[in-house]
Design a protein around this motif. Structure first.
Motif, PDB file in Angstrom:
ATOM      1  N   LYS A  39      30.427 -62.871  59.423  1.00 50.35           N
ATOM      2  CA  LYS A  39      30.794 -63.697  60.578  1.00 50.35           C
ATOM      3  C   LYS A  39      30.104 -63.246  61.867  1.00 50.35           C
ATOM      4  N   GLY A  40      28.805 -62.924  61.731  1.00 44.81           N
ATOM      5  CA  GLY A  40      28.013 -62.580  62.907  1.00 44.81           C
ATOM      6  C   GLY A  40      28.313 -61.238  63.515  1.00 44.81           C
ATOM      7  N   ASP A  41      28.974 -60.348  62.777  1.00 48.89           N
ATOM      8  CA  ASP A  41      29.319 -59.018  63.281  1.00 48.89           C
ATOM      9  C   ASP A  41      28.043 -58.259  63.659  1.00 48.89           C
ATOM     10  N   ALA A  42      27.942 -57.886  64.929  1.00 49.73           N
ATOM     11  CA  ALA A  42      26.730 -57.216  65.418  1.00 49.73           C
ATOM     12  C   ALA A  42      26.498 -55.871  64.744  1.00 49.73           C
ATOM     13  N   SER A  43      27.580 -55.241  64.263  1.00 47.72           N
ATOM     14  CA  SER A  43      27.437 -53.920  63.637  1.00 47.72           C
ATOM     15  C   SER A  43      26.879 -53.999  62.222  1.00 47.72           C
ATOM     16  N   LYS A  44      26.716 -55.199  61.705  1.00 48.67           N
ATOM     17  CA  LYS A  44      26.238 -55.352  60.320  1.00 48.67           C
ATOM     18  C   LYS A  44      24.754 -55.715  60.257  1.00 48.67           C
ATOM     19  N   GLY A  45      24.040 -55.509  61.363  1.00 50.76           N
ATOM     20  CA  GLY A  45      22.595 -55.705  61.338  1.00 50.76           C
ATOM     21  C   GLY A  45      21.917 -54.655  60.472  1.00 50.76           C
ATOM     22  N   MET A  46      20.673 -54.896  60.115  1.00 51.79           N
ATOM     23  CA  MET A  46      19.930 -54.027  59.208  1.00 51.79           C
ATOM     24  C   MET A  46      18.828 -53.266  59.956  1.00 51.79           C
ATOM     25  N   VAL A  47      18.448 -52.127  59.402  1.00 52.85           N
ATOM     26  CA  VAL A  47      17.266 -51.395  59.849  1.00 52.85           C
ATOM     27  C   VAL A  47      16.153 -51.754  58.876  1.00 52.85           C
ATOM     28  N   ILE A  48      15.158 -52.483  59.352  1.00 56.94           N
ATOM     29  CA  ILE A  48      14.135 -53.071  58.487  1.00 56.94           C
ATOM     30  C   ILE A  48      12.824 -52.322  58.683  1.00 56.94           C
ATOM     31  N   ILE A  49      12.346 -51.691  57.603  1.00 53.06           N
ATOM     32  CA  ILE A  49      11.195 -50.786  57.680  1.00 53.06           C
ATOM     33  C   ILE A  49      10.109 -51.257  56.714  1.00 53.06           C
ATOM     34  N   PRO A  50       9.224 -52.134  57.153  1.00 50.07           N
ATOM     35  CA  PRO A  50       8.138 -52.581  56.278  1.00 50.07           C
ATOM     36  C   PRO A  50       7.050 -51.524  56.152  1.00 50.07           C
ATOM     37  N   CYS A  51       6.433 -51.448  54.985  1.00 48.89           N
ATOM     38  CA  CYS A  51       5.342 -50.496  54.752  1.00 48.89           C
ATOM     39  C   CYS A  51       4.022 -51.203  54.439  1.00 48.89           C
ATOM     40  N   GLU A  52       3.976 -52.504  54.646  1.00 48.34           N
ATOM     41  CA  GLU A  52       2.742 -53.241  54.399  1.00 48.34           C
ATOM     42  C   GLU A  52       1.635 -52.764  55.338  1.00 48.34           C
ATOM     43  N   LEU A  53       0.419 -52.748  54.837  1.00 51.31           N
ATOM     44  CA  LEU A  53      -0.700 -52.187  55.589  1.00 51.31           C
ATOM     45  C   LEU A  53      -1.321 -53.211  56.539  1.00 51.31           C
ATOM     46  N   ILE A  54      -0.522 -53.678  57.486  1.00 52.76           N
ATOM     47  CA  ILE A  54      -1.046 -54.529  58.554  1.00 52.76           C
ATOM     48  C   ILE A  54      -0.572 -53.956  59.878  1.00 52.76           C
ATOM     49  N   ASP A  55      -1.333 -54.221  60.920  1.00 48.56           N
ATOM     50  CA  ASP A  55      -0.973 -53.712  62.239  1.00 48.56           C
ATOM     51  C   ASP A  55       0.317 -54.378  62.727  1.00 48.56           C
ATOM     52  N   ARG A  56       1.190 -53.573  63.341  1.00 46.65           N
ATOM     53  CA  ARG A  56       2.465 -54.064  63.881  1.00 46.65           C
ATOM     54  C   ARG A  56       3.235 -54.835  62.812  1.00 46.65           C
ATOM     55  N   ASN A  57       3.414 -54.204  61.655  1.00 49.44           N
ATOM     56  CA  ASN A  57       4.036 -54.897  60.517  1.00 49.44           C
ATOM     57  C   ASN A  57       5.467 -55.340  60.806  1.00 49.44           C
ATOM     58  N   GLY A  58       6.229 -54.531  61.546  1.00 52.05           N
ATOM     59  CA  GLY A  58       7.598 -54.925  61.881  1.00 52.05           C
ATOM     60  C   GLY A  58       7.640 -56.137  62.794  1.00 52.05           C
ATOM     61  N   ASP A  59       6.777 -56.140  63.800  1.00 52.30           N
ATOM     62  CA  ASP A  59       6.712 -57.283  64.713  1.00 52.30           C
ATOM     63  C   ASP A  59       6.319 -58.556  63.975  1.00 52.30           C
TER      64      ASP A  59
END
Length: 507
Positions: free
Chosen positions: A171-191
């Motif tokens: 139900k949109g709980d702000a505390s349930k967001g994720m830490v997303i860590i991509p490892c793909e070999l592109i510049d600024r992969n998270g962005d």
């Protein structure tokens, strides 16, 4: 021969070699969802989480989602997520091998047949991390992808569906967001991953509140990963199986060196405390210096040295490093020209450069020069050209060996003929197929077709190449002395050959 599985690891079975075995932790909860079951993540992130678990610093497992329809899910599950990892390389000049049975993976899901089980993971409050490696092409936005697909075709589409299910369930709980860590070999992969997710939210007409939750409650982190993973040792597997004393269909191999630079809040470093067990994981507010260091020294040294080594008659990186002439050439390029061109802390650069040289010498990895030559023109622009330009700005002169490396690259295309999707070219040892963008192959073939063997003609080839803004995004003839120096090296390579030219250059 016994098959590797949970029973084996938890039994009193005595491994015939010194293998570090973590007892399979049935009680540990799943805390990570990982997109990608391939060799790289199993030898990188999953290995690190395994080491954290050994020290009771994470106490969580990884549930893996197979990102494409065909994959290793069945094989991973047959072995209860277990696999043997062999890390091999040089440490202070001496060969070292490390072995471990990695137990951080709990199970592997195939979203194409287990969509409900995949979404069920989004309902678990303990699963708060996302790790991915879906190849460089994995982080893409496909406007034809549909929300009702089960699953969407792209990785960002699958992630968007996952996050939306989590958003709805909590139900949109702000505390349930994720830490997303991509490892793909592109510049600024998270962005780039966040951008693709937001594009899907708009395409699929999902609520604006959900978009706000994605941006405000989730961390999309930019990363830089570095480890050569050689994967399943097909040529050695019989010997390795006899050596281990059990059958493992997921044996994985890689080099000892590893580096993970993560651009994100420092408080996250305490939640993922890799640094506490000596792993080379750097949390930083700006990863730009680390990316510059890697691209210019590691990738740049490869791209600058391989054309000359290949035309010299060598076949692999290790052979190049051990060669009396070419080994000195590579080391001089790094020390005398690449490092002085980078305006960063010299101790940091030297430390990394020493590790790079040792990695290039790794006797367990056969890295073929011809494979590194793939798409060399674009690689040179990104990896070597900045060093030439910055060296010139800082010193007022051109770096001789880096300019020569461009001459060597141009010489690779000499006498080449377009053949299908590649170029059939030749060196003293015989013919080879050069792969590059077709427009680049056609350009070099056309440029060399006008060469008549004279010094003046070599200068004209140099000028034509340096003027090509499609190659370099700028007219490089504007750099004083570049045409003359490049033309001089081109003529010398053609006139006396690569071996004599390099020997004279390093003397």
């Amino acid at each position: 021969m016994t098959r590797l599985n949970r029973t084996l690891v938890n039994s009193d079975f005595k491994f015939p070699v010194d293998v570090d075995v973590q007892k399979y932790p049935d009680a540990l909860p799943e805390r990570v969802i990982q997109f990608g079951e391939g060799n790289f993540l199993r030898a990188f992130a999953d290995w690190m989480i395994h080491l954290l678990n050994q020290q009771n610093l994470f106490n969580g497992r990884v549930v893996v989602a197979q990102p494409i329809k065909e994959g290793l899910a069945d094989m991973v599950n047959e072995q209860d997520g277990l696999y043997t990892l062999l890390l091999r390389g040089l440490r202070e000049g001496k060969p070292v091998e490390e072995k471990a049975v990695i137990s951080s993976i709990s199970r592997c899901l195939n979203p194409y047949t287990q969509w409900d089980a995949y979404l069920k993971c989004a309902e678990d409050p303990l699963i708060e991390y996302v790790i991915s490696n879906t190849t460089e092409a994995g982080i893409t936005f496909d406007k034809e992808d549909k929300f009702e697909n089960q699953p969407p075709t792209s990785y960002p589409g699958k992630l968007t569906s996952y996050l939306y299910h989590r958003y709805q369930f909590f139900k949109g709980d702000a505390s349930k967001g994720m830490v997303i860590i991509p490892c793909e070999l592109i510049d600024r992969n998270g962005d780039n991953l966040k951008k693709a997710v937001l594009q899907y939210i708009k395409l699929w007409n999902l609520p604006e509140e959900f978009a706000g939750w994605v941006v405000g409650s989730n961390h999309f982190l930019n990363t830089l990963v570095d480890r050569v993973v050689t994967g399943y040792p097909r040529e050695e597997i019989k010997e390795i199986t006899n050596f281990l004393g059990y059958t493992d269909s997921l044996v994985n191999t890689g080099e000892l060196f590893h580096l993970w630079v993560i651009e994100g809040p420092k408080e996250l470093a305490e939640r993922l405390p890799f640094h506490k067990i000596g792993l080379q994981v750097i949390w930083t507010e700006d990863m730009t210096p680390y990316r510059t260091r890697k691209v210019r020294i590691l990738n740049g040294a490869h791209t600058a040295s391989v054309p000359a080594a290949f035309l010299y008659g060598l076949e692999a990186v290790g052979e190049m490093m051990d060669h009396e002439v070419m080994g000195k050439y590579v080391r001089q390029i790094i020390q005398d020209e690449i490092i002085p061109s980078i305006d960063l802390d010299k101790n940091m650069l030297e430390e990394f450069a020493n590790a790079v040289v040792e990695r290039f010498q790794n006797p367990y990895i056969k890295h073929y020069l011809l494979s590194i030559l793939l798409n060399s023109s674009s690689k040179f622009k990104a990896r070597v050209l900045p060093s030439i330009i910055e060296y010139h700005k800082l010193n007022g002169t051109l770096p001789k060996k880096l300019v020569f490396s461009l001459a060597a690259l141009i010489a690779v295309y000499k006498d080449g003929n377009i053949d299908g999707t590649g170029m059939k070219a030749t060196r003293e040892k015989g013919e080879f197929i050069m792969k590059d963008d077709m427009w680049a192959l056609e350009f070099f073939a056309a440029t060399w077709s006008k060469f008549d063997g004279s010094k003046q003609s070599a200068q004209e080839v140099a000028a034509t190449v340096l003027k090509n803004t499609q190659l370099w995004d700028k007219d490089l003839t504007e750099i004083e002395g570049f045409v003359d120096r490049l033309g001089e090296y081109l003529y010398k390579i053609v006139d006396v050959g690569m071996q004599k030219t390099v020997a004279e250059l390093i003397s």
